[in-house]
Design a protein around this motif. Structure first.
Motif, PDB file in Angstrom:
ATOM      1  N   PHE A 100      -6.046  -3.691   2.082  1.00  0.00           N
ATOM      2  CA  PHE A 100      -4.795  -3.376   1.406  1.00  0.00           C
ATOM      3  C   PHE A 100      -4.077  -4.690   1.116  1.00  0.00           C
ATOM      4  O   PHE A 100      -3.736  -5.004  -0.017  1.00  0.00           O
ATOM      5  CB  PHE A 100      -3.953  -2.472   2.305  1.00  0.00           C
ATOM      6  CG  PHE A 100      -2.570  -2.190   1.799  1.00  0.00           C
ATOM      7  CD1 PHE A 100      -2.358  -1.345   0.721  1.00  0.00           C
ATOM      8  CD2 PHE A 100      -1.465  -2.763   2.424  1.00  0.00           C
ATOM      9  CE1 PHE A 100      -1.074  -1.075   0.261  1.00  0.00           C
ATOM     10  CE2 PHE A 100      -0.178  -2.498   1.970  1.00  0.00           C
ATOM     11  CZ  PHE A 100       0.015  -1.652   0.888  1.00  0.00           C
ATOM     12  N   VAL A 158      -3.587   6.803   4.588  1.00  0.00           N
ATOM     13  CA  VAL A 158      -4.454   5.723   5.057  1.00  0.00           C
ATOM     14  C   VAL A 158      -5.915   6.163   5.020  1.00  0.00           C
ATOM     15  O   VAL A 158      -6.259   7.260   5.471  1.00  0.00           O
ATOM     16  CB  VAL A 158      -4.057   5.334   6.504  1.00  0.00           C
ATOM     17  CG1 VAL A 158      -4.979   4.271   7.061  1.00  0.00           C
ATOM     18  CG2 VAL A 158      -2.603   4.844   6.527  1.00  0.00           C
ATOM     19  N   ALA A 199      -9.512   2.091   7.222  1.00  0.00           N
ATOM     20  CA  ALA A 199      -8.465   1.067   7.219  1.00  0.00           C
ATOM     21  C   ALA A 199      -8.129   0.623   8.645  1.00  0.00           C
ATOM     22  O   ALA A 199      -8.528   1.259   9.627  1.00  0.00           O
ATOM     23  CB  ALA A 199      -7.215   1.589   6.525  1.00  0.00           C
ATOM     24  N   VAL A 205      -3.052   2.965   1.825  1.00  0.00           N
ATOM     25  CA  VAL A 205      -3.639   1.829   2.541  1.00  0.00           C
ATOM     26  C   VAL A 205      -5.156   2.003   2.566  1.00  0.00           C
ATOM     27  O   VAL A 205      -5.698   2.829   3.293  1.00  0.00           O
ATOM     28  CB  VAL A 205      -3.067   1.739   3.967  1.00  0.00           C
ATOM     29  CG1 VAL A 205      -3.652   0.527   4.700  1.00  0.00           C
ATOM     30  CG2 VAL A 205      -1.540   1.640   3.915  1.00  0.00           C
ATOM     31  N   ASN A 206      -5.830   1.208   1.743  1.00  0.00           N
ATOM     32  CA  ASN A 206      -7.262   1.365   1.509  1.00  0.00           C
ATOM     33  C   ASN A 206      -8.144   0.531   2.427  1.00  0.00           C
ATOM     34  O   ASN A 206      -9.355   0.716   2.461  1.00  0.00           O
ATOM     35  CB  ASN A 206      -7.591   1.004   0.057  1.00  0.00           C
ATOM     36  CG  ASN A 206      -7.078  -0.387  -0.288  1.00  0.00           C
ATOM     37  OD1 ASN A 206      -5.906  -0.685  -0.093  1.00  0.00           O
ATOM     38  ND2 ASN A 206      -7.955  -1.232  -0.796  1.00  0.00           N
ATOM     39  N   GLY A 207      -7.552  -0.394   3.167  1.00  0.00           N
ATOM     40  CA  GLY A 207      -8.333  -1.266   4.035  1.00  0.00           C
ATOM     41  C   GLY A 207      -7.411  -1.969   5.005  1.00  0.00           C
ATOM     42  O   GLY A 207      -6.375  -1.428   5.399  1.00  0.00           O
TER      43      GLY A 207
END
Length: 267
Positions: A61, A131, A135, A111-113
């Motif tokens: 992210f 999320v 992540a 939140v992708n990572g």
């Protein structure tokens, strides 16, 4: 050259995308300036009724400050004695967090990572965090001999409590998506492949909702955290009067009577 931050408005939803996936969406100066400008534009635009903050790629992210650039800036500071490097908190991080937290409309973070340092802080400044199950979160600051910034010393204790916040700040480590959910950092955890679709679904639903009421709810909760019950009751009276005089309230009441789904105007 690819823009480091993408900004798009569609049907009342502003989507802001950090776009440095090759650098795990680290924050160099250009990115911080672009992000600040995009967030402030979304917050001030009456046509925008919700904001979706996300990032390109599937690894991160935002991992916070771009330390490769930071090293060079610190060296310049030593040579010139200017001390300008850490002004980024005042010039970039603080305005970004103020705009996210203070926007009179809902802000959703997808939140992708990895969300670390200021990336973690920006996610916490959002109103709702969806999320990916892949992540992770990390305060990071003490790991590079820095104190908290990006509002995290204010937001994190309010989300997880002061004791857990002290633990996460003094002993920075990776917190999984499931840990984040259990701590209240993540409002919802979804499979990584479904993150973008789910986040857009939530954000678009908010963009179609009663914007004046949402703004009042954000203000009420923020106010109540730092004021007495009596002061908060007075604030609720003020904000309810505002919401009650909105066009959306009249629409909602009429729709309820008619047993219809309200179609809000955002005013």
């Amino acid at each position: 050259m690819t823009d480091t931050v993408l900004y798009e408005v569609s049907d009342g939803l502003a989507t802001i995308t950090l776009n440095r996936p090759e650098a795990m969406n680290a924050l160099n100066v250009a990115t911080k300036v672009a992000l600040r400008d995009a967030v402030q534009s979304a917050a001030a635009d009456n046509a925008v009724r919700a904001v979706l903050l996300t990032a390109a790629g599937d690894r991160a992210f935002c991992v916070g400050q771009d330390l490769k650039e930071h090293i060079g800036l610190l060296a310049t500071d030593r040579e010139t004695g200017s001390g300008q490097t850490m002004s980024t908190v005042r010039e970039h991080y603080n305005p970004i967090v103020r705009a996210l937290a203070g926007a009179p409309k809902p802000v959703v973070a997808a939140v992708n990572g990895v969300a670390a340092g200021a990336g973690f802080g920006f996610a916490l400044a959002a109103d709702y965090r969806i999320v990916a199950d892949t992540a992770a979160f990390n305060t990071s600051f003490a790991g590079v001999a820095l104190t908290a910034d990006s509002g995290i010393s204010w937001t994190l204790p309010r989300v997880v409590g002061p004791g857990r916040a002290a633990d996460l700040l003094l002993f920075p480590r990776s917190i999984t998506a499931q840990d984040a959910f259990e701590l209240g950092i993540a409002n919802r955890v979804v499979p990584a492949a479904e993150l973008r679709a789910e986040a857009e679904k939530v954000a678009r639903a908010l963009a179609e909702g009663p914007t004046v009421a949402y703004a009042a709810l954000k203000e009420a909760v923020s106010y109540g955290l730092t004021h007495s019950l009596e002061e908060t009751l007075e604030k609720e009276d003020e904000l309810q009067t505002r919401a009650g005089s909105s066009e959306d309230h009249a629409i909602a009441v009429q729709a309820f009577v008619n047993k219809e789904k309200p179609k809000y105007l955002g005013r």
